[in-house]
Design a protein around this motif. Structure first.
Motif, PDB file in Angstrom:
ATOM      1  N   ALA A  31       0.839  -1.196   0.000  1.00 37.76           N
ATOM      2  CA  ALA A  31       0.000   0.000   0.000  1.00 37.76           C
ATOM      3  C   ALA A  31       0.875   1.248   0.000  1.00 37.76           C
ATOM      4  CB  ALA A  31      -0.911  -0.006   1.216  1.00 37.76           C
ATOM      5  N   GLY A  32       0.408   2.271  -0.676  1.00 38.75           N
ATOM      6  CA  GLY A  32       1.128   3.540  -0.695  1.00 38.75           C
ATOM      7  C   GLY A  32       0.236   4.631  -1.240  1.00 38.75           C
ATOM      8  N   MET A  33       0.364   5.828  -0.715  1.00 37.11           N
ATOM      9  CA  MET A  33      -0.441   6.952  -1.193  1.00 37.11           C
ATOM     10  C   MET A  33       0.264   7.588  -2.386  1.00 37.11           C
ATOM     11  SD  MET A  33      -3.220   7.067   0.409  1.00 37.11           S
ATOM     12  CE  MET A  33      -3.803   8.663  -0.183  1.00 37.11           C
ATOM     13  N   LEU A  34      -0.120   7.141  -3.566  1.00 38.19           N
ATOM     14  CA  LEU A  34       0.468   7.645  -4.802  1.00 38.19           C
ATOM     15  C   LEU A  34      -0.554   8.494  -5.528  1.00 38.19           C
ATOM     16  CD1 LEU A  34       2.188   4.356  -6.032  1.00 38.19           C
ATOM     17  CD2 LEU A  34       3.256   6.269  -4.817  1.00 38.19           C
ATOM     18  N   GLY A  35      -0.122   9.629  -6.046  1.00 36.66           N
ATOM     19  CA  GLY A  35      -1.055  10.514  -6.733  1.00 36.66           C
ATOM     20  C   GLY A  35      -0.381  11.237  -7.873  1.00 36.66           C
TER      21      GLY A  35
ATOM     22  N   ASN B 138       8.079   5.852 -10.703  1.00 34.33           N
ATOM     23  CA  ASN B 138       7.716   4.476 -10.383  1.00 34.33           C
ATOM     24  C   ASN B 138       6.256   4.267 -10.766  1.00 34.33           C
ATOM     25  OD1 ASN B 138       7.166   1.970  -9.377  1.00 34.33           O
ATOM     26  ND2 ASN B 138       7.763   2.414  -7.263  1.00 34.33           N
ATOM     27  N   LEU B 139       6.056   3.563 -11.863  1.00 39.09           N
ATOM     28  CA  LEU B 139       4.707   3.382 -12.400  1.00 39.09           C
ATOM     29  C   LEU B 139       4.156   1.986 -12.124  1.00 39.09           C
ATOM     30  CD1 LEU B 139       5.180   5.104 -15.883  1.00 39.09           C
ATOM     31  CD2 LEU B 139       4.495   6.143 -13.717  1.00 39.09           C
ATOM     32  N   ALA B 140       4.790   1.201 -11.257  1.00 41.36           N
ATOM     33  CA  ALA B 140       4.393  -0.190 -11.058  1.00 41.36           C
ATOM     34  C   ALA B 140       2.961  -0.310 -10.553  1.00 41.36           C
ATOM     35  CB  ALA B 140       5.361  -0.874 -10.097  1.00 41.36           C
ATOM     36  N   THR B 141       2.594   0.495  -9.564  1.00 42.02           N
ATOM     37  CA  THR B 141       1.234   0.405  -9.010  1.00 42.02           C
ATOM     38  C   THR B 141       0.210   0.879 -10.026  1.00 42.02           C
ATOM     39  OG1 THR B 141       2.030   0.673  -6.734  1.00 42.02           O
ATOM     40  CG2 THR B 141      -0.283   1.188  -7.158  1.00 42.02           C
ATOM     41  N   MET B 142       0.496   1.946 -10.737  1.00 39.68           N
ATOM     42  CA  MET B 142      -0.423   2.426 -11.761  1.00 39.68           C
ATOM     43  C   MET B 142      -0.649   1.353 -12.819  1.00 39.68           C
ATOM     44  SD  MET B 142      -0.162   5.679 -14.365  1.00 39.68           S
ATOM     45  CE  MET B 142       0.862   4.795 -15.546  1.00 39.68           C
ATOM     46  N   ARG B 143       0.427   0.706 -13.262  1.00 44.95           N
ATOM     47  CA  ARG B 143       0.294  -0.325 -14.300  1.00 44.95           C
ATOM     48  C   ARG B 143      -0.470  -1.537 -13.797  1.00 44.95           C
ATOM     49  NH1 ARG B 143       6.459   0.831 -16.212  1.00 44.95           N
ATOM     50  NH2 ARG B 143       5.968   2.371 -17.827  1.00 44.95           N
ATOM     51  N   TYR B 144      -0.328  -1.857 -12.520  1.00 46.38           N
ATOM     52  CA  TYR B 144      -1.087  -2.968 -11.946  1.00 46.38           C
ATOM     53  C   TYR B 144      -2.589  -2.677 -12.046  1.00 46.38           C
ATOM     54  CZ  TYR B 144      -2.888  -6.299  -8.547  1.00 46.38           C
ATOM     55  OH  TYR B 144      -3.605  -7.291  -7.935  1.00 46.38           O
ATOM     56  N   TYR B 145      -2.982  -1.483 -11.627  1.00 46.27           N
ATOM     57  CA  TYR B 145      -4.397  -1.121 -11.699  1.00 46.27           C
ATOM     58  C   TYR B 145      -4.890  -1.035 -13.144  1.00 46.27           C
ATOM     59  CZ  TYR B 145      -4.995  -0.088  -6.711  1.00 46.27           C
ATOM     60  OH  TYR B 145      -5.112  -0.182  -5.344  1.00 46.27           O
ATOM     61  N   GLN B 146      -4.030  -0.592 -14.050  1.00 50.11           N
ATOM     62  CA  GLN B 146      -4.422  -0.571 -15.455  1.00 50.11           C
ATOM     63  C   GLN B 146      -4.716  -1.982 -15.952  1.00 50.11           C
ATOM     64  OE1 GLN B 146      -4.824   2.057 -17.505  1.00 50.11           O
ATOM     65  NE2 GLN B 146      -4.043   3.717 -16.261  1.00 50.11           N
ATOM     66  N   ARG B 147      -3.910  -2.954 -15.544  1.00 53.26           N
ATOM     67  CA  ARG B 147      -4.162  -4.341 -15.931  1.00 53.26           C
ATOM     68  C   ARG B 147      -5.426  -4.881 -15.269  1.00 53.26           C
ATOM     69  NH1 ARG B 147       1.154  -5.148 -14.294  1.00 53.26           N
ATOM     70  NH2 ARG B 147       0.526  -6.831 -12.877  1.00 53.26           N
TER      71      ARG B 147
END
Length: 282
Positions: A108-112, A127-136
């Motif tokens: 978990a992390g507060m990314l915006g 660091n786009l790892a979390t964004m790409r996870y949600y995109q998938r």
């Protein structure tokens, strides 16, 4: 987690010519369980996918079979072919690192967007790892499911449904703090309108449903990270945002079942708030 090559189509071993099958991702708990209940009530056999809790999924499936007299199967991976599909509902989701484990090992992390949180300490990389996870999870998986599901729909048509959240379209104010999952659901909402245009001639309607403050176990896990109780968190958010208060998964499921019925077939290409009025205040 749902990958981009995800979950499709059950090989049923009995004759299904007289009834349709609905696929509901994340269909054994929370909002997905409410959707499954409503579709089963309307006579759909179900293929419900789950993340990691096979025991809970099996118990939910047995309750659905016993209560509604329908065929229910639960799976966690790719499957085969053979039924006439009547509906696909992409409901599965999570708060990364809070409500479920994920295959990428993300925490978990507060990314915006625009607050510097996605930059490295020196500002030299992102660091786009979390964004790409949600995109998938929301974008890629939705498109994959709908494309493959559409090929299994017969001449009587069917329904393609996605479940989104407030703040992901221009009907709502932007939901600060929901940047990462919201960006994935934006892909879903836009792609849905293109599906709707291209599928209309096949009597297939395509919509996204936007729930309000829905009482599910996920709120309890989120509340724990804030040092609050589930009930207090729901009450506070619903009191602030929802004129009609909180809602149950089954209430949301009834709306989805209507869109998947012949009565709802002419509703297509919309992001439909089923939210107790949240869109009026947010």
């Amino acid at each position: 987690m749902l990958g981009s090559t995800c979950l499709l189509l059950l090989l049923l071993t009995r004759d299904v010519s007289s009834r349709h099958v609905a696929i509901v991702t994340g269909g054994t708990r929370g909002i997905g369980r409410g959707i499954s209940e409503s579709l089963a009530r309307d006579g759909f056999d179900l293929l419900c996918t789950y993340n990691t809790n096979a025991e809970a999924a099996a118990a939910a499936a047995e309750e659905l079979r016993t209560t509604h007299g329908v065929r229910v199967e639960c799976v966690g991976g790719d499957i085969a072919q053979g039924c006439e599909l009547g509906a696909v509902v992409h409901n599965a989701g999570q708060y990364v690192g809070i409500t479920s484990d994920n295959a990428d090992g993300l925490t978990a992390g507060m990314l915006g967007f625009g607050d510097g949180s996605m930059l490295s300490a020196d500002g030299g990389s992102t660091n786009l790892a979390t964004m790409r996870y949600y995109q998938r999870l929301y974008g890629d998986a939705y498109i994959d499911l709908m494309e493959r599901g559409l090929r299994r729909m017969g001449t009587s048509g069917g329904s393609l449904i996605g479940i989104s959240s407030p703040g992901c379209s221009t009907q709502y104010n932007a939901n600060l703090g929901y940047d990462m999952p919201g960006s994935g659901k934006c892909v879903m909402e836009y792609a849905m309108r293109l599906f709707a245009l291209r599928c209309a001639g096949r009597s297939v309607n395509c919509n996204v449903v936007i729930p309000g403050v829905t009482v599910t176990d996920a709120w309890g896990r989120l509340a724990a990270t804030r040092g609050a109780s589930k009930d207090d968190l729901i009450e506070g958010i619903a009191g602030r945002l929802s004129p009609m208060g909180s809602m149950t998964p089954r209430q949301l499921g009834d709306a989805v079942a209507f869109l998947c019925s012949p009565r709802g077939r002419l509703i297509t290409g919309v992001s439909l708030p089923v939210d107790g009025g949240v869109h009026l205040k947010s």
